[in-house]
Design an enzyme around this catalytic site. Structure first.
Site, mmCIF file in Angstrom:
data_model
loop_
_atom_site.group_PDB
_atom_site.id
_atom_site.type_symbol
_atom_site.label_atom_id
_atom_site.label_comp_id
_atom_site.label_asym_id
_atom_site.label_seq_id
_atom_site.Cartn_x
_atom_site.Cartn_y
_atom_site.Cartn_z
ATOM 1 N N LEU A 61 1.060 -1.104 0.096
ATOM 2 C CA LEU A 61 0.030 -0.437 0.070
ATOM 3 C C LEU A 61 0.762 1.264 -0.118
ATOM 4 O O LEU A 61 0.454 1.755 -0.106
ATOM 5 C CB LEU A 61 -1.159 0.058 1.068
ATOM 6 C CG LEU A 61 -1.908 -0.888 1.518
ATOM 7 C CD1 LEU A 61 -2.745 -0.963 2.063
ATOM 8 C CD2 LEU A 61 -2.588 -0.880 0.122
ATOM 9 N N CYS A 62 2.329 1.691 -0.651
ATOM 10 C CA CYS A 62 2.792 2.155 -0.340
ATOM 11 C C CYS A 62 2.988 2.726 -1.622
ATOM 12 O O CYS A 62 2.764 2.046 -2.674
ATOM 13 C CB CYS A 62 4.707 1.869 -0.204
ATOM 14 S SG CYS A 62 5.240 3.340 0.677
ATOM 15 N N MET A 97 9.188 5.374 4.808
ATOM 16 C CA MET A 97 9.028 4.094 4.149
ATOM 17 C C MET A 97 9.948 3.311 2.922
ATOM 18 O O MET A 97 11.228 2.279 3.111
ATOM 19 C CB MET A 97 7.681 3.150 3.328
ATOM 20 C CG MET A 97 7.120 3.428 4.547
ATOM 21 S SD MET A 97 6.595 2.597 6.032
ATOM 22 C CE MET A 97 7.236 1.175 5.787
ATOM 23 N N GLU A 98 10.539 4.397 2.132
ATOM 24 C CA GLU A 98 11.959 4.279 1.208
ATOM 25 C C GLU A 98 12.998 4.559 2.586
ATOM 26 O O GLU A 98 13.794 3.756 2.286
ATOM 27 C CB GLU A 98 11.452 5.203 0.056
ATOM 28 C CG GLU A 98 10.928 4.957 -0.964
ATOM 29 C CD GLU A 98 9.483 5.564 -0.061
ATOM 30 O OE1 GLU A 98 8.759 5.171 -1.092
ATOM 31 O OE2 GLU A 98 9.095 5.865 0.894
ATOM 32 N N ASP A 112 23.488 -11.566 5.242
ATOM 33 C CA ASP A 112 23.499 -12.236 4.255
ATOM 34 C C ASP A 112 25.060 -12.898 3.970
ATOM 35 O O ASP A 112 25.419 -14.010 4.179
ATOM 36 C CB ASP A 112 22.845 -12.882 2.727
ATOM 37 C CG ASP A 112 22.875 -13.678 2.122
ATOM 38 O OD1 ASP A 112 22.453 -14.725 2.035
ATOM 39 O OD2 ASP A 112 23.000 -13.454 0.615
#
Length: 292
Positions: A61-62, A97-98, A112
């Protein structure tokens, strides 16, 4: 997905952080770019940048935004890597959010690439927003002062019945004390006389509704312009530019705005949708001007 089409584009920045906890012997591997998988910091930086740019593909929803800048930096400590990401755009909604996505994915990439050396002795924590600029946090759409506003409804063919109530609700929600709207004939002298009465009543803001469209008389514009001591042409320029991105004929509207003594005057369209669009564009500027 939230509709942000009514929000003006502004410069927006955000900074986010995260912390990767790891064994102390992994720090030299990062500093010297010699993990089994190569230069982990360089890979994590690129991964974070790419993730920041693709945030709307990851978070459902961004809103997709034109990302003008996104970057990631690292600080190596004894048993921690402090990750800082920042993002910037000019758009209708923020880039928190970015920035958060960039910091998170950079941390996961380090996780990782360090697994062959640290196994499960790794922890990505403290993912948080560190700061933001732009939008409603910096461009207020509400006032904390006691401001009196007056509305003059010009009786032109294009003025609809709902516009006065719509504008009254918007100004009330912005924290202003709004007088009952007054109807006035579509005549320059009548409009000017009504506005002088509002000035005498010490209104802080007076808005006319109607009489500024391409097919209308323009009496409201002429009446207001004649009363101004200090025009503020940027207000109408901003409203028209905002409207032009949403309706192709906004360019045809005239209008006037500025100071008459200590009262701020402005002309708005008589159509409810267009008046709302003008207020979407103008409220932060009106509130800032009245606060100064």
């Amino acid at each position: 997905m939230k509709n942000v089409s009514a929000k003006p584009d502004t410069l927006r920045r955000a900074v986010a952080g995260a912390v990767l906890t790891l064994p102390a012997d992994c720090i030299p591997l990062l500093a010297e770019a010699r993990t089994d998988k190569g230069d982990a910091l360089a890979a994590a930086r690129i991964a974070g940048i790419m993730a920041g740019k693709r945030t709307s593909d990851i978070i459902p929803l961004c809103h997709p935004l034109p990302i003008h800048e996104v970057d990631v930096a690292f600080e190596l400590r004894d048993t921690e890597v402090v990750i800082t990401a920042h993002a910037e755009t000019i758009g209708p909604t923020g880039v928190e959010m970015e920035a958060l996505t960039a910091a998170s994915v950079a941390g996961l990439t380090l996780y990782d690439m360090l697994k062959p050396h640290a196994g499960t002795n790794l922890s990505l924590d403290a993912i948080q927003l560190l700061g933001k600029q732009g939008g409603k946090s910096d461009h207020r759409r509400q006032t904390d002062q006691t401001l009196a506003a007056a509305i003059l409804v010009v009786s032109s063919p294009a003025t609809d019945e709902a516009v006065a109530e719509s504008v009254r609700q918007r100004l009330t929600a912005a924290g202003m004390r709004v007088q009952p709207p007054l109807d006035v004939a579509d005549d320059s002298d009548a409009i000017a006389d009504a506005m002088r009465r509002q000035l005498a009543d010490d209104a802080d803001l007076v808005l006319t509704l109607g009489g500024i469209g391409a097919a209308e008389s323009g009496h409201a514009t002429r009446a207001v312009a004649a009363l101004l001591d200090r025009p503020l042409p940027g207000l109408m320029e901003t409203a028209r530019a905002f409207g032009q991105r949403r309706a192709p004929y906004a360019m045809l509207a005239d209008g006037a705005a500025g100071w008459a003594g200590t009262t701020l005057l402005a002309t708005l369209p008589g159509n409810s949708a267009d008046a709302d669009s003008y207020l979407d564009a103008l409220l932060p500027g009106l509130i800032r001007a009245l606060a100064d």
